[in-house]
Design an enzyme around this catalytic site. Structure first.
Site, short mmCIF file in Angstrom:
data_model
loop_
_atom_site.label_atom_id
_atom_site.label_comp_id
_atom_site.label_asym_id
_atom_site.label_seq_id
_atom_site.Cartn_x
_atom_site.Cartn_y
_atom_site.Cartn_z
N HIS A 111 0.83 -1.21 0.00
CA HIS A 111 0.00 0.00 0.00
C HIS A 111 0.87 1.26 0.00
O HIS A 111 0.67 2.17 -0.81
CB HIS A 111 -0.91 -0.03 1.24
CG HIS A 111 -1.89 1.10 1.30
ND1 HIS A 111 -3.25 0.93 1.12
CD2 HIS A 111 -1.72 2.43 1.55
CE1 HIS A 111 -3.87 2.09 1.24
NE2 HIS A 111 -2.96 3.02 1.51
N GLU A 112 1.85 1.29 0.89
CA GLU A 112 2.67 2.50 1.01
C GLU A 112 3.65 2.64 -0.17
O GLU A 112 3.98 3.76 -0.56
CB GLU A 112 3.42 2.49 2.34
CG GLU A 112 2.52 2.39 3.57
CD GLU A 112 1.42 3.43 3.62
OE1 GLU A 112 1.59 4.51 3.02
OE2 GLU A 112 0.38 3.17 4.25
N HIS A 122 1.97 4.53 -2.86
CA HIS A 122 2.08 5.98 -2.62
C HIS A 122 3.47 6.49 -3.03
O HIS A 122 3.59 7.56 -3.64
CB HIS A 122 1.83 6.30 -1.15
CG HIS A 122 0.42 6.09 -0.70
ND1 HIS A 122 -0.67 6.39 -1.49
CD2 HIS A 122 -0.09 5.61 0.47
CE1 HIS A 122 -1.79 6.12 -0.83
NE2 HIS A 122 -1.46 5.63 0.35
#
Length: 226
Positions: free
Chosen positions: A105-106, A109
């Site tokens: 998920h990160e 980003h």
């Protein structure tokens, strides 16, 4: 009113770093580091993203770009755009599968931060777009994860999960109303949901992620008749 960019959820961000020896004495920190290393070395989602970041000119280094820290009880991780660093919440990540999802998920980003001029702090639509992509591509909304949350649905359930998790993420890190978060997500949803880079598909499982990784590795290759 003082602006809130979510740093309250990561109290260790404002503390003086502890020595490696002191940090190593804490079981949470050591376990976090071990799980992180396993994710980066074996998880196909993470491996694809690391390769994509490298090809985009943003090579990720374990010691520089990841930090295991204690966080607020409601979050598992975060991307600190000011330092280009991924925060992993060592007090909240207890299982390897959870670490895999948080890192993926990160890293999405981080990939968005690398490839685009994302205004994380002032433009809520930019934040909404990256949160939609992270929820869509990280495995957050797989059927098994949703069943584990006691959420069941049929038609369009994946899109509903992505939308809901994007809104929740925005509300966790920005002091905006739910209506503002929902409006931002709805306005960019179609474009950002259909932006599948660097996977080229929605990876609903590790098998999908492995295929996407192989496809990514072969994107720029060609075969000539000899």
């Amino acid at each position: 009113e003082e602006e809130d960019f979510g740093y309250r959820l990561f109290p260790d961000r404002n503390k003086k770093p502890q020595s490696f020896l002191v940090r190593s004495l804490f079981t949470f920190h050591s376990k976090c580091q071990l799980m992180l290393r396993l994710t980066l070395e074996t998880n196909p989602y993470a491996r694809l993203l690391l390769e994509a970041l490298k090809q985009s000119g943003c090579t990720v280094f374990n010691d520089r770009h990841f930090s295991c820290e204690n966080c607020d009880g409601c979050v598992s991780g975060g991307f600190d755009a000011a330092t280009s660093q991924i925060v992993l919440c060592q007090n909240n990540i207890r299982q390897q599968s959870h670490m895999n999802r948080v890192v993926t998920h990160e890293l999405i980003h981080a990939f968005d931060h690398c490839r685009a001029h994302v205004d994380w702090f002032k433009n809520v639509k930019h934040l909404a777009c990256s949160e939609i992509r992270a929820a869509n591509l990280s495995g957050d909304c797989t059927l098994m994860n949703e069943i584990a949350r006691f959420k069941f649905g049929l038609k369009g359930h994946h899109q509903t999960c992505v939308r809901d998790r994007a809104i929740r993420s925005i509300l966790a890190v920005r002091k905006v109303s739910k209506e503002t978060a929902e409006k931002a997500v709805d306005e960019v949803f179609d474009a950002c949901f259909n932006d599948l880079e660097p996977f080229g598909r929605i990876p609903h499982s590790k098998a999908d992620a492995k295929r996407a990784y192989r496809d990514f590795q072969n994107r720029d290759r060609y075969y000539a008749n000899l």
